[in-house]
Design a protein around this motif. Structure first.
Motif, PDB file in Angstrom:
ATOM      1  N   GLN A  49       3.111  -2.951 -12.118  1.00 52.62           N
ATOM      2  CA  GLN A  49       4.336  -2.837 -12.907  1.00 52.62           C
ATOM      3  C   GLN A  49       5.343  -3.901 -12.485  1.00 52.62           C
ATOM      4  N   LYS A  50       5.503  -4.077 -11.189  1.00 52.99           N
ATOM      5  CA  LYS A  50       6.441  -5.079 -10.680  1.00 52.99           C
ATOM      6  C   LYS A  50       5.992  -6.480 -11.091  1.00 52.99           C
ATOM      7  N   LEU A  51       4.695  -6.735 -11.049  1.00 54.41           N
ATOM      8  CA  LEU A  51       4.165  -8.022 -11.494  1.00 54.41           C
ATOM      9  C   LEU A  51       4.506  -8.252 -12.964  1.00 54.41           C
ATOM     10  N   GLY A  52       4.336  -7.235 -13.777  1.00 57.62           N
ATOM     11  CA  GLY A  52       4.675  -7.344 -15.193  1.00 57.62           C
ATOM     12  C   GLY A  52       6.149  -7.625 -15.413  1.00 57.62           C
ATOM     13  N   GLU A  53       7.002  -6.956 -14.655  1.00 64.07           N
ATOM     14  CA  GLU A  53       8.444  -7.198 -14.765  1.00 64.07           C
ATOM     15  C   GLU A  53       8.772  -8.649 -14.434  1.00 64.07           C
ATOM     16  N   ALA A  89      -4.010  -9.218  -2.769  1.00 64.88           N
ATOM     17  CA  ALA A  89      -4.304  -8.759  -1.408  1.00 64.88           C
ATOM     18  C   ALA A  89      -4.638  -7.272  -1.389  1.00 64.88           C
ATOM     19  N   GLU A  90      -3.905  -6.498  -2.161  1.00 70.59           N
ATOM     20  CA  GLU A  90      -4.162  -5.056  -2.213  1.00 70.59           C
ATOM     21  C   GLU A  90      -5.561  -4.774  -2.747  1.00 70.59           C
ATOM     22  N   ARG A  91      -6.054  -5.643  -3.615  1.00 70.96           N
ATOM     23  CA  ARG A  91      -7.402  -5.506  -4.179  1.00 70.96           C
ATOM     24  C   ARG A  91      -8.465  -6.163  -3.301  1.00 70.96           C
ATOM     25  N   GLY A  92      -8.036  -6.801  -2.210  1.00 71.75           N
ATOM     26  CA  GLY A  92      -8.992  -7.474  -1.331  1.00 71.75           C
ATOM     27  C   GLY A  92      -9.424  -8.835  -1.848  1.00 71.75           C
ATOM     28  N   LEU A  93      -8.629  -9.415  -2.737  1.00 72.55           N
ATOM     29  CA  LEU A  93      -8.938 -10.725  -3.312  1.00 72.55           C
ATOM     30  C   LEU A  93      -8.053 -11.791  -2.680  1.00 72.55           C
ATOM     31  N   THR A  94      -8.486 -13.037  -2.789  1.00 69.90           N
ATOM     32  CA  THR A  94      -7.758 -14.136  -2.163  1.00 69.90           C
ATOM     33  C   THR A  94      -7.462 -15.238  -3.174  1.00 69.90           C
ATOM     34  N   TRP A  95      -6.551 -16.113  -2.781  1.00 70.49           N
ATOM     35  CA  TRP A  95      -6.269 -17.286  -3.603  1.00 70.49           C
ATOM     36  C   TRP A  95      -7.485 -18.203  -3.658  1.00 70.49           C
ATOM     37  N   LEU A 147       1.990 -11.347  -7.549  1.00 75.91           N
ATOM     38  CA  LEU A 147       0.558 -11.502  -7.813  1.00 75.91           C
ATOM     39  C   LEU A 147      -0.205 -11.572  -6.491  1.00 75.91           C
ATOM     40  N   SER A 148       0.369 -12.234  -5.512  1.00 80.63           N
ATOM     41  CA  SER A 148      -0.265 -12.314  -4.191  1.00 80.63           C
ATOM     42  C   SER A 148      -0.410 -10.935  -3.562  1.00 80.63           C
ATOM     43  N   ILE A 149       0.596 -10.096  -3.735  1.00 84.67           N
ATOM     44  CA  ILE A 149       0.515  -8.730  -3.210  1.00 84.67           C
ATOM     45  C   ILE A 149      -0.606  -7.972  -3.915  1.00 84.67           C
ATOM     46  N   LEU A 150      -0.659  -8.077  -5.235  1.00 82.03           N
ATOM     47  CA  LEU A 150      -1.696  -7.371  -5.992  1.00 82.03           C
ATOM     48  C   LEU A 150      -3.092  -7.862  -5.607  1.00 82.03           C
ATOM     49  N   SER A 166       6.076  -1.363   1.584  1.00 84.44           N
ATOM     50  CA  SER A 166       6.695  -0.277   0.811  1.00 84.44           C
ATOM     51  C   SER A 166       6.211  -0.294  -0.634  1.00 84.44           C
ATOM     52  N   LEU A 167       6.034  -1.475  -1.201  1.00 83.06           N
ATOM     53  CA  LEU A 167       5.517  -1.566  -2.566  1.00 83.06           C
ATOM     54  C   LEU A 167       4.067  -1.084  -2.613  1.00 83.06           C
ATOM     55  N   ALA A 168       3.270  -1.500  -1.642  1.00 84.70           N
ATOM     56  CA  ALA A 168       1.867  -1.081  -1.594  1.00 84.70           C
ATOM     57  C   ALA A 168       1.742   0.429  -1.412  1.00 84.70           C
ATOM     58  N   ALA A 169       2.657   1.012  -0.662  1.00 83.21           N
ATOM     59  CA  ALA A 169       2.621   2.459  -0.437  1.00 83.21           C
ATOM     60  C   ALA A 169       2.834   3.235  -1.736  1.00 83.21           C
TER      61      ALA A 169
END
Length: 109
Positions: free
Chosen positions: A43-47, A80-86, A75-78, A32-35
């Protein structure tokens, strides 16, 4: 990082990837956040970052642990959404290891 932390981040990354792939916004907070788009995730990461800072300044360790967990989660969601990994983050940290923070920052300028 402890082995346990690496395993925890790996599990988190896998769950987030699965939920993003499923795209079931009504059943998953991640989806739902990604949508709502990258801007909303950021924004949520900043909060969460601000909440972690507040907990740190107030010297509330349990709150800081909770907020740091929320920060890592978002941060993990962001990532992943960018196609990046830990693993990419770990590689960058490894690259910087042994370099003065001042030197590393100057090299980026």
């Amino acid at each position: 990082m402890s082995k346990a932390m690496g395993e925890t981040l790996g599990r988190l990354e896998a769950v987030i990837h699965d939920r993003l792939a499923a795209g079931e916004a009504e059943a998953s907070y991640v989806a739902s956040l990604a949508a709502k788009g990258r801007g909303k995730i950021a924004q949520k990461l900043g909060e969460e970052a601000v909440e972690a800072v507040i907990a740190a300044v107030s010297e509330d360790d349990p709150a800081l642990i909770g907020e740091a967990s929320d920060l890592v989660f978002h941060l993990s969601i962001l990532l992943a959404e960018r196609g990046l990994t830990w693993d990419a983050i770990a590689a960058e940290l490894d690259r910087r290891h042994g370099t003065s923070g001042h030197t590393e920052k100057a090299a980026r300028a």
